[in-house]
Every structure is written in C-alpha cells, then in structure tokens.
Design a protein around this motif. Structure first.
Motif, PDB file in Angstrom:
ATOM      1  N   HIS A  91       0.814  -1.209   0.000  1.00 24.80           N
ATOM      2  CA  HIS A  91       0.000   0.000   0.000  1.00 24.80           C
ATOM      3  C   HIS A  91       0.853   1.267   0.000  1.00 24.80           C
ATOM      4  O   HIS A  91       0.326   2.358  -0.153  1.00 24.80           O
ATOM      5  CB  HIS A  91      -0.919   0.044   1.223  1.00 24.80           C
ATOM      6  CG  HIS A  91      -1.986  -0.993   1.207  1.00 24.80           C
ATOM      7  ND1 HIS A  91      -2.957  -1.047   2.160  1.00 24.80           N
ATOM      8  CD2 HIS A  91      -2.257  -2.021   0.361  1.00 24.80           C
ATOM      9  CE1 HIS A  91      -3.770  -2.065   1.915  1.00 24.80           C
ATOM     10  NE2 HIS A  91      -3.352  -2.672   0.829  1.00 24.80           N
ATOM     11  N   SER A  92       2.150   1.117   0.207  1.00 26.14           N
ATOM     12  CA  SER A  92       3.051   2.260   0.327  1.00 26.14           C
ATOM     13  C   SER A  92       3.279   2.924  -1.024  1.00 26.14           C
ATOM     14  O   SER A  92       3.385   2.256  -2.048  1.00 26.14           O
ATOM     15  CB  SER A  92       4.391   1.799   0.903  1.00 26.14           C
ATOM     16  OG  SER A  92       5.316   2.858   0.916  1.00 26.14           O
ATOM     17  N   THR A  93       3.377   4.237  -1.000  1.00 24.49           N
ATOM     18  CA  THR A  93       3.688   4.983  -2.219  1.00 24.49           C
ATOM     19  C   THR A  93       5.120   5.508  -2.193  1.00 24.49           C
ATOM     20  O   THR A  93       5.524   6.250  -3.083  1.00 24.49           O
ATOM     21  CB  THR A  93       2.706   6.166  -2.391  1.00 24.49           C
ATOM     22  OG1 THR A  93       2.783   6.993  -1.229  1.00 24.49           O
ATOM     23  CG2 THR A  93       1.285   5.678  -2.597  1.00 24.49           C
ATOM     24  N   ALA A  94       5.893   5.112  -1.181  1.00 24.58           N
ATOM     25  CA  ALA A  94       7.283   5.553  -1.071  1.00 24.58           C
ATOM     26  C   ALA A  94       8.128   4.925  -2.174  1.00 24.58           C
ATOM     27  O   ALA A  94       7.770   3.885  -2.737  1.00 24.58           O
ATOM     28  CB  ALA A  94       7.837   5.172   0.302  1.00 24.58           C
ATOM     29  N   ASP A  95       9.279   5.552  -2.459  1.00 18.38           N
ATOM     30  CA  ASP A  95      10.184   5.000  -3.466  1.00 18.38           C
ATOM     31  C   ASP A  95      10.652   3.602  -3.078  1.00 18.38           C
ATOM     32  O   ASP A  95      10.806   2.733  -3.927  1.00 18.38           O
ATOM     33  CB  ASP A  95      11.399   5.924  -3.651  1.00 18.38           C
ATOM     34  CG  ASP A  95      11.012   7.237  -4.325  1.00 18.38           C
ATOM     35  OD1 ASP A  95       9.976   7.282  -5.016  1.00 18.38           O
ATOM     36  OD2 ASP A  95      11.755   8.223  -4.152  1.00 18.38           O
ATOM     37  N   THR A  96      10.904   3.405  -1.787  1.00 18.68           N
ATOM     38  CA  THR A  96      11.231   2.082  -1.268  1.00 18.68           C
ATOM     39  C   THR A  96      10.082   1.675  -0.361  1.00 18.68           C
ATOM     40  O   THR A  96      10.040   2.033   0.812  1.00 18.68           O
ATOM     41  CB  THR A  96      12.552   2.119  -0.465  1.00 18.68           C
ATOM     42  OG1 THR A  96      13.571   2.675  -1.278  1.00 18.68           O
ATOM     43  CG2 THR A  96      12.945   0.733  -0.020  1.00 18.68           C
ATOM     44  N   PRO A  97       9.103   0.945  -0.913  1.00 17.02           N
ATOM     45  CA  PRO A  97       7.920   0.604  -0.114  1.00 17.02           C
ATOM     46  C   PRO A  97       8.272  -0.243   1.105  1.00 17.02           C
ATOM     47  O   PRO A  97       9.095  -1.147   1.024  1.00 17.02           O
ATOM     48  CB  PRO A  97       7.056  -0.206  -1.088  1.00 17.02           C
ATOM     49  CG  PRO A  97       7.604   0.051  -2.441  1.00 17.02           C
ATOM     50  CD  PRO A  97       9.038   0.392  -2.256  1.00 17.02           C
ATOM     51  N   MET A  98       7.672   0.116   2.231  1.00 20.32           N
ATOM     52  CA  MET A  98       7.829  -0.689   3.433  1.00 20.32           C
ATOM     53  C   MET A  98       6.558  -0.639   4.243  1.00 20.32           C
ATOM     54  O   MET A  98       5.801   0.319   4.174  1.00 20.32           O
ATOM     55  CB  MET A  98       9.035  -0.236   4.254  1.00 20.32           C
ATOM     56  CG  MET A  98       8.993   1.203   4.709  1.00 20.32           C
ATOM     57  SD  MET A  98      10.540   1.758   5.425  1.00 20.32           S
ATOM     58  CE  MET A  98      10.491   0.970   6.997  1.00 20.32           C
ATOM     59  N   GLY A  99       6.301  -1.710   4.984  1.00 22.68           N
ATOM     60  CA  GLY A  99       5.121  -1.779   5.824  1.00 22.68           C
ATOM     61  C   GLY A  99       5.340  -1.023   7.121  1.00 22.68           C
ATOM     62  O   GLY A  99       6.482  -0.772   7.530  1.00 22.68           O
ATOM     63  N   SER A 100       4.235  -0.669   7.772  1.00 25.84           N
ATOM     64  CA  SER A 100       4.351   0.069   9.027  1.00 25.84           C
ATOM     65  C   SER A 100       3.127  -0.162   9.906  1.00 25.84           C
ATOM     66  O   SER A 100       2.049  -0.474   9.421  1.00 25.84           O
ATOM     67  CB  SER A 100       4.500   1.567   8.753  1.00 25.84           C
ATOM     68  OG  SER A 100       3.340   2.076   8.116  1.00 25.84           O
TER      69      SER A 100
END
Length: 198
Positions: A119-128
């Motif tokens: 679901h992440s839109t970051a350049d390096t997707p990560m969960g949180s």
C-alpha cells in the motif's frame, strides 16, 4: 461470479479513484500479478492463474461480518485452549481491520493496525504499524486478515512484529488461496482453503 471484463472494469475504476495496485489487489482479493494484468492487458490475452473471491455480501453487512469474526476467533481458540487472550489483535489494512476490531472487543485486547508495504507509495515501499493503533514491546499478537493470496503480507507482518519485540501467536484469515499452515513457525488458521484445479 465476476467475468474477466467485470474485474477489468472494477480494477480500472479503483485505479481512476486513486487506489494503488496493492489496494486494488486487496479490494478484489486478487494477487498483484493479476491486478497488473487487469490494468494493462487487452482482451484475448491469456489470464493469470488466480481465484477471485467476492465476499462483499458478508463484508458489507455488520451482523454477518461479526459472525465471521467470531468464527475466526473460535478457530483460534480451538487450537489455543487455556492460553491467555492475545494482548493485541493486529488487523492488516484494509479488510483485516473490521475483523480485528470485532475480535479485539470480544477478547478485551488492544487493537493494532498494520499497513502493508504493497500500500506504500514511497520510493522504497515498506510496511508500518499505525501510530495511533500500535503494538507494545512484549505483546502477544493475533494477526487477522481476510485473504491469503501469496502469503507475502503475512510474512511481512510476522517479521515486523518479531523485529519490534512482539510475539505473533497465530494468523487468522477467512480464505487461504495457498494452503499455508505456518509462517516462520507461526500457525495460520483459515476458515476456508481455496484451490484452483486446472
């Protein structure tokens, strides 16, 4: 049963509404590969091997959703009789959240919410973990979601919890499309196992 054309329309509509491919995969209970195909392929191209699960007749009805959550909880208790209630129920965003909420009320446990990397839109997707609905060090956590498609999200959550000092005691899902019995030593309990026979 939805036709391929219906799924293509739904996927494209969700994309036009700003959903990420990961969110679309969750909404349609499909793999990321299938969603990518739905969004990019022309009619007539070979379809990926996947199974679409439409449980909206349950998810949209509070009474049926609660009964489903209680069936998941019963499934967990059958295998963990005599153990104390988990201190945190971790709902995987988005469809695991209502189920986890209902289970946490029944168990008297805290509710935690996990946002998977897909679901992440970051350049390096990560969960949180949610800042408002988080875990605490030493928590015994029951992980809840609606569907296992590849198992990647559950692997991600189990790893996250262990890394942050919590202990995942089990994963509970409504539908398992892979027949997964455990993830990194954490048992997986499903209400239904889905198989595709070609």
């Amino acid at each position: 049963m939805s036709t391929i054309e219906d799924l293509i329309k739904k996927a494209r509509h969700l994309r036009s509404e700003g959903h990420s491919p990961g969110q679309i995969a969750d909404e349609l209970s499909l793999s990321m590969e299938t969603v990518t195909w739905l969004l990019t392929q022309e009619k007539g191209a070979s379809t990926p091997k996947d199974v679409h699960i439409d449980w909206t007749c349950v998810s949209g009805e509070a009474v049926l959703l609660e009964e489903s959550a209680m069936m998941l909880l019963s499934r967990y208790h059958l295998n963990h009789q005599g153990n104390p209630a988990p201190s945190a129920i971790v709902g995987i965003s988005i469809s695991g959240i209502p189920l986890a909420t209902l289970i946490s009320v029944s168990e008297g446990s805290r509710l935690a919410i996990y946002h998977p990397s897909k679901h992440s839109t970051a350049d390096t997707p990560m969960g949180s973990m949610s800042g408002n609905f988080g875990i605490q060090q030493g928590d015994q956590c029951l992980i809840v979601d609606d569907v296992i498609t590849s198992g990647d999200t559950l692997h991600e959550v189990v790893g996250y919890l262990k890394k942050h000092g919590a202990t995942p005691v089990a994963c509970c899902v409504l539908f398992d499309k892979r027949g997964i019995k455990e993830i990194e030593g954490v048992p997986v309990y499903s209400l239904f196992r889905i198989s595709r026979i070609d």
